[in-house]
Scaffold this motif. Structure first.
Motif, short mmCIF file in Angstrom:
data_model
loop_
_atom_site.label_atom_id
_atom_site.label_comp_id
_atom_site.label_asym_id
_atom_site.label_seq_id
_atom_site.Cartn_x
_atom_site.Cartn_y
_atom_site.Cartn_z
N TYR A 104 77.73 59.81 55.11
CA TYR A 104 76.77 58.73 55.34
C TYR A 104 75.54 59.30 56.00
N GLN A 105 74.47 58.54 55.86
CA GLN A 105 73.20 58.94 56.47
C GLN A 105 72.90 57.91 57.55
N ILE A 106 72.46 58.37 58.72
CA ILE A 106 72.03 57.39 59.73
C ILE A 106 70.57 57.05 59.43
N THR A 107 70.34 55.75 59.26
CA THR A 107 69.01 55.27 58.90
C THR A 107 68.78 53.95 59.63
N GLN A 108 67.72 53.26 59.28
CA GLN A 108 67.53 51.91 59.83
C GLN A 108 67.46 50.97 58.65
N SER A 109 68.16 49.87 58.76
CA SER A 109 68.22 48.96 57.62
C SER A 109 67.58 47.61 57.95
N ASP A 110 68.35 46.72 58.55
CA ASP A 110 67.84 45.36 58.80
C ASP A 110 66.84 45.29 59.95
#
Lengths: 488, 97
Positions: free
Chosen positions: A93-99
């Motif tokens: 998985y990649q740590i990102t920003q979503s909502d």
């Protein structure tokens, strides 16, 4: 229905790698040019027991970008996990920003095409978010293997997502250039497409005539040069238009651009999996960006290219030249330094965009390290303007000054470039030339005006090109008048 | 609640890069159906007035941008099944179009 009836609607997703010393979530060095897999640590490889901790410098760079683009910076934003299984992503998985991204809204004012730079268009931004990069896959043609280098894995990225406000391939490229300029002025990224520190995906759809509804969009991935970005968008517009004209439907797809065939084609890789199973990142607390930090970073923002362009235009520089100068921060800084040490702006601009850029074409040194310092441009122009050297001599003086790192005034003194403006000396030279030019004088007085050029040439030869040509013309007129045969 | 259909089960297996035998698919479809049923029970609870859960722990302060220790390549790649030219070799990723 005419071909032009469909209007393209384009949005870009731009990834920009931040130039921090270490990765987004671990103190591992970012070293893109290092030998494969030598800039990795336990976190990069997703080994058990490792935990992410955000890099303060990456967050600050990201906030600077948001402020420069007029985004609203969220006081609290969150991290999310985006899952996919691919060899370049060791954790799965990649740590990102979503909502809850850290930056919302914003706008890029894109200068018009060359010659019409003042006709800016606005491209609104949806958001910017932070995330970590994946590793790099090297595909070996004709072999059953792909090779993976994890040096890039975990490098800090910002992803800038635009609204579908772009209307042409050309505008898309100008938008991307504008973004690249801004991040370079901010000093937060190399933003180099060839090296992959600036990457771009383009969403393209066609709007049917008379309809407000956007068409089905297709995403072209991994466009790694400005040229490919333009070509790919044009190819995709053609593909969609042909389908629509044939009465077919556009099917949403992820595409790649095939440069050899100049067409887009559907990819059959992981990006087809729409289900990334986003979830809140349990290993990362909420990202808090305090107002005082935002205020401090806002104070630190440099003057941005658009503001510089406006300032140059106000000085009388053409929008086209202003765009050239602001094209790279170093050039603009050089120009500002030259202006600060005096001299007419337009003339400085001409020398900068003419001789200096030409000389620099064969030079790998950064402008700030050139021995030819900005103040010398003003000095050189001053030497021309006060008649010390001719414009022609100035080019030679510049070349020597650039090559040797000696100031123009010293070159002029050393190599005798000083223009001869001594009326007495020039009159004497002229008299000597006329005395031995019986044939030419006869021709002149016989009506052949153009023979004047011969006399001027002789004076220039005698003074090794250093006579002031205007003064020579003046003195020649007087001398010829004085020697004119008396009329009967 | 209806049982998870075979296509959805296959899609989930594909996303997890698992290949299931028909018998395994039956078993997992059943288990996933139970899990989904439980989730929909949770979803049914009215939480309009319940404040969002926030960890009482203060947010972790960010880390200074200072390099720390890294892994030596030979050691880092020791666990890889195949290594070529200092890189991890994996079965070809890009399918030919």
């Amino acid at each position: 229905m005419t071909v032009d009836a469909y209007s393209p609607v384009i949005g870009l997703e731009v990834h920009c790698q931040l130039n921090t010393a270490t990765k987004m979530f671990s103190p591992c060095e970012v070293a893109l040019l290092a030998e494969p897999n030598t800039a990795i640590d336990a976190y990069t490889l997703g080994l058990p027991g490792t935990l992410p901790v955000a890099n303060a410098a990456a967050v600050e760079s990201a906030v600077k970008l948001a402020l420069a683009l007029g985004c609203e910076v969220a006081g609290e934003s969150r991290w999310a996990r985006k899952h996919y299984f691919y060899p370049d992503l060791p954790k799965g998985y990649q740590i990102t920003q979503s909502d809850h991204p850290y930056a919302i809204g914003g706008e890029v004012l894109v200068p018009g095409p060359r010659g019409r730079e003042a006709e800016t268009t606005s491209v609104r931004l949806t958001r910017i978010h932070m995330e970590e990069d994946a590793g790099k896959n090297i595909h070996l043609p004709g072999e059953p293997w792909s090779l993976v280098d994890y040096n890039r894995a975990g490098a800090p990225l910002v992803e800038i997502v635009s609204e579908p406000d772009i209307r042409s391939a050309d505008e898309a490229a100008r938008y991307l250039r504008c973004l690249r300029e801004i991040v370079r002025y901010l000093g937060i990224s190399q933003a180099n497409m060839e090296e992959g520190t600036l990457r771009c995906d383009a969403n393209v759809s066609l709007k049917q005539p008379g309809s407000d509804r956007l068409g089905t969009r297709c995403e072209i991935k991994n466009l790694n040069s400005f040229r490919f970005l333009e070509l790919a968008i044009r190819a995709e517009i053609r593909r969609q238009r042909d389908l629509l004209q044939a009465g077919q439907k556009i099917v949403s797809a992820t595409l790649t651009y095939d440069v050899d065939r100049d067409r887009t084609r559907v990819m059959r890789t992981k990006e087809q999996a729409a289900d990334y199973r986003y979830m809140p990142e349990p290993d990362m607390p909420v990202l808090v960006i305090r107002p005082e930090v935002v205020a401090r970073l806002r104070e630190q923002l440099p003057e941005l290219p658009a503001a510089r362009r406006a300032r140059y235009i106000a000085l009388g520089i053409s929008p086209q030249d202003a765009a050239v100068i602001t094209g790279e921060p170093e050039l603009s800084d050089y120009f500002d330094a030259a202006l600060a040490s005096g001299g007419p702006p337009q003339k400085i601009c001409n020398w900068l965009t003419g001789e200096l850029l030409a000389a620099r074409n064969n030079d790998t040194r950064p402008l700030s390290q050139l021995p030819f310092v900005p103040a010398w441009l003003g000095q050189l122009i001053g030497l021309i303007d006060d008649g010390t050297i001719s414009g022609r001599a100035a080019k030679e003086v510049f070349a020597k000054s650039y090559a040797e790192g000696i100031e123009p005034a010293a070159i002029v003194a050393r190599d005798g470039y000083r223009q001869v403006r001594d009326t007495g000396a020039l009159e004497a030279i002229l008299a000597e030339i006329l005395d031995r030019s019986h044939k030419q004088l006869a021709q002149y007085y016989g009506g052949r005006q153009q023979i004047r050029g011969y006399f001027v040439g002789q004076v220039m030869k005698a003074t090794r090109g250093q006579a002031d040509p205007k003064l020579v013309q003046e003195l020649l007129s007087k001398a010829l008048a004085a020697r004119a045969p008396a009329a009967d | 609640m209806a049982k998870l259909d075979a296509d959805s089960c296959d899609l989930l297996a594909h996303l997890a890069r698992l290949s299931l035998t028909p018998a395994e698919r039956e078993v997992f479809a059943g288990q996933l159906t139970d899990i989904l049923a439980y989730m929909s029970k949770l979803k049914a609870v009215d939480i309009t007035d319940v404040p969002e859960f926030r960890s009482p722990a203060p947010p972790t302060p960010p880390r200074a941008d200072k390099p720390g220790p890294m892994l030596e390549r030979a050691r880092a790649l020791a666990g890889a099944a195949h290594v070529r030219e200092g890189q991890v070799a994996v079965p070809k990723i890009l399918e030919d179009a």
